[in-house]
Design a protein around this motif. Structure first.
Motif, PDB file in Angstrom:
ATOM      1  N   ARG A  17       0.836  -1.207   0.000  1.00  0.00           N
ATOM      2  CA  ARG A  17       0.000   0.000   0.000  1.00  0.00           C
ATOM      3  C   ARG A  17       0.868   1.254   0.000  1.00  0.00           C
ATOM      4  NH1 ARG A  17      -2.788   3.136   4.140  1.00  0.00           N
ATOM      5  NH2 ARG A  17      -4.614   4.153   3.198  1.00  0.00           N
ATOM      6  N   PHE A  18       1.993   1.192   0.701  1.00  0.00           N
ATOM      7  CA  PHE A  18       2.916   2.334   0.736  1.00  0.00           C
ATOM      8  C   PHE A  18       3.426   2.645  -0.668  1.00  0.00           C
ATOM      9  CE2 PHE A  18       6.808   4.639   1.418  1.00  0.00           C
ATOM     10  CZ  PHE A  18       6.588   5.386   2.560  1.00  0.00           C
ATOM     11  N   VAL A  19       3.836   1.605  -1.412  1.00  0.00           N
ATOM     12  CA  VAL A  19       4.335   1.805  -2.772  1.00  0.00           C
ATOM     13  C   VAL A  19       3.222   2.295  -3.686  1.00  0.00           C
ATOM     14  CG1 VAL A  19       5.340   0.646  -4.776  1.00  0.00           C
ATOM     15  CG2 VAL A  19       6.170   0.102  -2.488  1.00  0.00           C
ATOM     16  N   ASP A  20       2.023   1.756  -3.530  1.00  0.00           N
ATOM     17  CA  ASP A  20       0.904   2.165  -4.371  1.00  0.00           C
ATOM     18  C   ASP A  20       0.579   3.639  -4.202  1.00  0.00           C
ATOM     19  OD1 ASP A  20       0.659  -0.367  -5.366  1.00  0.00           O
ATOM     20  OD2 ASP A  20      -0.977  -0.967  -4.029  1.00  0.00           O
ATOM     21  N   ILE A  21       0.719   4.145  -2.995  1.00  0.00           N
ATOM     22  CA  ILE A  21       0.331   5.533  -2.725  1.00  0.00           C
ATOM     23  C   ILE A  21       1.477   6.501  -2.987  1.00  0.00           C
ATOM     24  CG2 ILE A  21      -0.377   7.146  -0.909  1.00  0.00           C
ATOM     25  CD1 ILE A  21      -2.010   4.923   0.323  1.00  0.00           C
ATOM     26  N   LEU A  22       2.678   6.164  -2.521  1.00  0.00           N
ATOM     27  CA  LEU A  22       3.800   7.106  -2.624  1.00  0.00           C
ATOM     28  C   LEU A  22       4.779   6.779  -3.748  1.00  0.00           C
ATOM     29  CD1 LEU A  22       4.610   7.782   1.136  1.00  0.00           C
ATOM     30  CD2 LEU A  22       3.169   9.085  -0.428  1.00  0.00           C
ATOM     31  N   ARG A  23       4.575   5.678  -4.467  1.00  0.00           N
ATOM     32  CA  ARG A  23       5.379   5.339  -5.640  1.00  0.00           C
ATOM     33  C   ARG A  23       6.836   5.032  -5.317  1.00  0.00           C
ATOM     34  NH1 ARG A  23       0.729   5.175  -7.313  1.00  0.00           N
ATOM     35  NH2 ARG A  23       0.001   6.121  -9.264  1.00  0.00           N
ATOM     36  N   MET A  24       7.126   4.637  -4.081  1.00  0.00           N
ATOM     37  CA  MET A  24       8.489   4.214  -3.721  1.00  0.00           C
ATOM     38  C   MET A  24       8.428   3.340  -2.478  1.00  0.00           C
ATOM     39  SD  MET A  24      10.356   7.471  -1.881  1.00  0.00           S
ATOM     40  CE  MET A  24      10.522   8.363  -3.407  1.00  0.00           C
ATOM     41  N   PRO A  25       9.407   2.436  -2.307  1.00  0.00           N
ATOM     42  CA  PRO A  25       9.452   1.595  -1.098  1.00  0.00           C
ATOM     43  C   PRO A  25       9.728   2.434   0.147  1.00  0.00           C
ATOM     44  CG  PRO A  25      10.834   0.683  -2.855  1.00  0.00           C
ATOM     45  CD  PRO A  25      10.447   2.071  -3.283  1.00  0.00           C
ATOM     46  N   LYS A  26       9.412   1.846   1.291  1.00  0.00           N
ATOM     47  CA  LYS A  26       9.628   2.564   2.554  1.00  0.00           C
ATOM     48  C   LYS A  26      11.106   2.888   2.762  1.00  0.00           C
ATOM     49  CE  LYS A  26       5.743   0.468   5.044  1.00  0.00           C
ATOM     50  NZ  LYS A  26       5.361  -0.379   6.199  1.00  0.00           N
TER      51      LYS A  26
END
Length: 239
Positions: A17-26
């Motif tokens: 979900r993090f990648v889907d929203i912010l377009r990069m890994p944590k």
């Protein structure tokens, strides 16, 4: 959309979900925030560094407007615009640090272990001046139009050898005018020429043929050039 109330849940929640929203890994997000903090980005009274970066990434990654982002983050458009411009300018300032050429002293394993690409990075492709190059033979007519081209020879190879191989090997289909013999280099000249190549293959060492060899080679090539030029002029005058 993301708001100030769930940014912490997003940072510590599902990776996908993090990648889907912010377009990069944590991990990239955390490193980016650390870099920006090292270059002057600070927490403000209303927004942390992480929130400022999240707001920037949402606008860039999803095309949000400052008005919509202000509504989602419960801030004025002026606040959103100010923080967006600040993060944007800081990231642009990181470009010289993060974007640059590779280390030219080391060949990447992807190239070194690939039989298709590695031959072009061998020392032979470094010319007598020390940088990587190819020796290209090109022929143009008097109208400055290319009529013949041979590419791919190592940069350390002597010009005369490229010409001799193109003239003597039928696979190169060298265009010889009528009445001009291609046997302009004797075996002795060819041997001298190969010696010149051997001396120039080492980076930083110039070939040092004797004066007699050099003069003989220049004479042979001069006669060929003269014969070729006269034939080209004759063909052009006939047309």
């Amino acid at each position: 959309m993301l708001s100030t109330m769930d940014d912490c849940h997003l940072l510590h929640g599902n990776d996908r979900r993090f990648v889907d929203i912010l377009r990069m890994p944590k991990s990239c997000f955390v490193r980016l925030c650390d870099l920006l903090q090292q270059h002057g980005v600070r927490n403000t009274r209303s927004l942390s560094v992480e929130e400022q970066v999240m707001m920037f990434l949402l606008i860039v990654g999803h095309g949000d407007s400052t008005r919509r982002s202000g509504y989602e983050w419960h801030h004025s458009t002026e606040t959103v615009s100010r923080h967006f411009n600040n993060i944007c300018s800081r990231i642009v300032g990181l470009a010289p640090q993060l974007i640059g050429p590779p280390d030219f002293n080391n060949i990447p394993p992807l190239i070194a272990n690939n039989s298709r690409y590695f031959p072009y990075f061998r020392p032979a492709y470094r010319n007598r001046k020390g940088y990587t190059s190819q020796n290209v033979l090109a022929v143009v007519d008097f109208d400055l139009k290319f009529t013949y081209l041979v590419a791919g020879w190592e940069g350390s190879v002597h010009d005369a050898r490229v010409l001799r191989e193109a003239m003597s090997d039928p696979a190169f289909s060298f265009p010889t005018p009528p009445g001009v013999s291609i046997n302009t280099l004797s075996d002795e000249d060819a041997h001298d020429e190969d010696d010149m190549d051997q001396g120039g293959d080492t980076i930083g060492q110039d070939a040092a043929p004797s004066t007699q060899q050099e003069e003989g080679h220049q004479t042979e090539m001069g006669r060929f050039r003269d014969a070729l030029t006269e034939s080209m002029w004759a063909c052009r005058n006939q047309n």
